[in-house]
Motif scaffolding. Structure first.
Motif, short mmCIF file in Angstrom:
data_model
loop_
_atom_site.label_atom_id
_atom_site.label_comp_id
_atom_site.label_asym_id
_atom_site.label_seq_id
_atom_site.Cartn_x
_atom_site.Cartn_y
_atom_site.Cartn_z
N SER A 186 0.22 4.60 -13.52
CA SER A 186 0.66 3.73 -12.42
C SER A 186 0.46 2.27 -12.76
CB SER A 186 -0.10 4.09 -11.13
OG SER A 186 0.12 5.43 -10.76
N THR A 206 -3.13 9.37 -13.90
CA THR A 206 -2.29 8.84 -12.83
C THR A 206 -2.56 7.37 -12.60
OG1 THR A 206 -2.15 10.99 -11.72
CG2 THR A 206 -1.71 9.04 -10.39
N SER A 258 0.83 -1.20 0.00
CA SER A 258 0.00 0.00 0.00
C SER A 258 0.87 1.26 0.00
CB SER A 258 -0.92 0.00 1.22
OG SER A 258 -1.71 1.17 1.27
N VAL A 259 1.94 1.25 0.78
CA VAL A 259 2.83 2.42 0.83
C VAL A 259 3.51 2.63 -0.52
CG1 VAL A 259 4.96 3.32 1.85
CG2 VAL A 259 3.24 2.27 3.31
N VAL A 260 3.97 1.54 -1.15
CA VAL A 260 4.62 1.65 -2.46
C VAL A 260 3.65 2.20 -3.50
CG1 VAL A 260 5.67 0.34 -4.34
CG2 VAL A 260 6.29 -0.16 -1.97
N ASP A 317 1.12 9.21 -5.78
CA ASP A 317 1.35 10.61 -5.40
C ASP A 317 2.43 11.25 -6.27
OD1 ASP A 317 -0.55 10.36 -3.43
OD2 ASP A 317 0.89 9.96 -1.82
N SER A 318 3.45 10.48 -6.65
CA SER A 318 4.53 11.03 -7.46
C SER A 318 4.02 11.42 -8.86
CB SER A 318 5.68 10.01 -7.58
OG SER A 318 6.20 9.69 -6.30
N TRP A 321 1.68 14.38 -8.67
CA TRP A 321 2.40 15.65 -8.48
C TRP A 321 2.97 16.15 -9.79
CZ3 TRP A 321 7.58 17.00 -9.12
CH2 TRP A 321 7.93 18.25 -8.60
N GLU A 324 0.88 3.97 -2.99
CA GLU A 324 0.53 5.36 -2.69
C GLU A 324 1.65 6.31 -3.09
OE1 GLU A 324 -0.43 5.58 1.42
OE2 GLU A 324 -2.40 4.64 1.21
N THR A 325 2.90 5.89 -2.87
CA THR A 325 4.03 6.72 -3.28
C THR A 325 4.07 6.90 -4.78
OG1 THR A 325 5.30 5.93 -1.36
CG2 THR A 325 6.54 6.98 -3.14
N LEU A 326 3.85 5.81 -5.51
CA LEU A 326 3.83 5.88 -6.98
C LEU A 326 2.72 6.79 -7.47
CD1 LEU A 326 4.84 4.85 -9.75
CD2 LEU A 326 3.29 2.90 -9.48
#
Length: 278
Positions: free
Chosen positions: A102, A98, A34-36, A42-43, A46, A38-40
């Motif tokens: 992703s 996005t 989930s963290v990976v 969000d990047s 952005w 979400e980081t992808l």
């Protein structure tokens, strides 16, 4: 025939037991995943939403020119983005892009190596085929149930469901491209002393590049087709106004947002249509 219906195979119970076991014993992996994701997300979000929309549009037009070398396609991409701005769907479009980008990153990173490995190992592909068939034919709404259980509501479960649905495309297309490399080319490479790695990178992958690019095109189109389904689990994007229009029986909103999705799909197809470049 009652004995047949009274003693049905516990398919649903078995699936539920597997999901419960994964949730109870794989919490650390699910949190990491989930963290990976979400980081992808969000990047990429952005990059698309940070600059002024016209800067992003110019970047897409420049990318189109590098790939297509056709001013007509570039003009179409520019006009398509202007239409999206005119309809006031820029934020939703960037959110859907996005999700699509992703999914492409994840699917191509996983699918291409698996496709290469399965092309070199026919037995591996024989085992993969029923799994790929299941992933492509199982209703997409079924993916949403474990995705919600594991990751809650938001973009991440939408991305996971999209990846599961789309992943077979790059695997199959990469397998097709690599496995269809002419034996004459492979024998010539071996005759000149090429190692298996050199044969892969200098012979098989260049020959399979059109099929891999076709797999990328399919990945993008299939990912875009999931934006409405992803909206049902809280993913932002162009699927949200479509779902809202369905709930409100709002024909104008439905056709407006639906037509924007069509424009985005056509633009992405034209950008990556390498075979059609002239």
């Amino acid at each position: 025939m009652e004995w047949l219906t009274d003693n049905k195979l516990p398919v649903g119970k078995a699936a539920a037991a597997v999901f419960e076991w994964v949730r109870d014993n794989g919490e650390w992996f699910l949190d990491f995943l989930s963290v990976v994701m979400e980081t992808l997300i969000d990047s990429i979000l952005w990059v698309l939403q940070g600059p002024h929309p016209l800067i992003v549009i110019v970047a897409f037009v420049a990318l189109t020119w590098l790939i297509q070398r056709n001013w007509k396609v570039c003009a179409f991409i520019f006009l398509g983005f202007l239409f999206i701005l005119n309809q006031d769907y820029w934020e939703e479009t960037t959110e859907s892009l996005t999700l699509v980008l992703s999914a492409c990153v994840v699917c191509m990173a996983i699918g291409v190596p698996i496709g290469i490995a399965s092309a070199h190992r026919p037995k591996l592909y024989a085992y993969l085929r029923p799994v790929l068939d299941l992933m492509q034919t199982l209703p997409t709404f079924v993916y949403l149930i474990p995705a919600i259980v594991f990751f809650g509501i938001g973009m991440v479960p939408g991305l996971i469901a999209t990846v599961i649905f789309v992943l077979p495309a790059p695997i199959r297309m990469t397998h097709l491209g690599v496995s269809s490399t002419p034996q004459a080319l492979l024998e010539a490479a071996r005759a000149f002393g090429a190692t298996p790695e050199q044969t892969l990178y200098k012979v098989e992958l260049p020959f399979a590049l059109p099929q891999i690019m076709a797999g990328l095109n399919q990945t993008i189109m299939l990912s875009l087709s999931m934006v409405v389904v992803a909206a049902l689990v809280g993913a932002n994007g162009l699927g949200v106004p479509v779902v809202r229009a369905l709930n409100q029986v709002n024909t104008a909103l439905g056709f407006e947002s639906g037509f924007v999705i069509v424009v985005v799909a056509i633009m992405l197809d034209r950008i990556l249509n390498v075979g059609g470049r002239k």
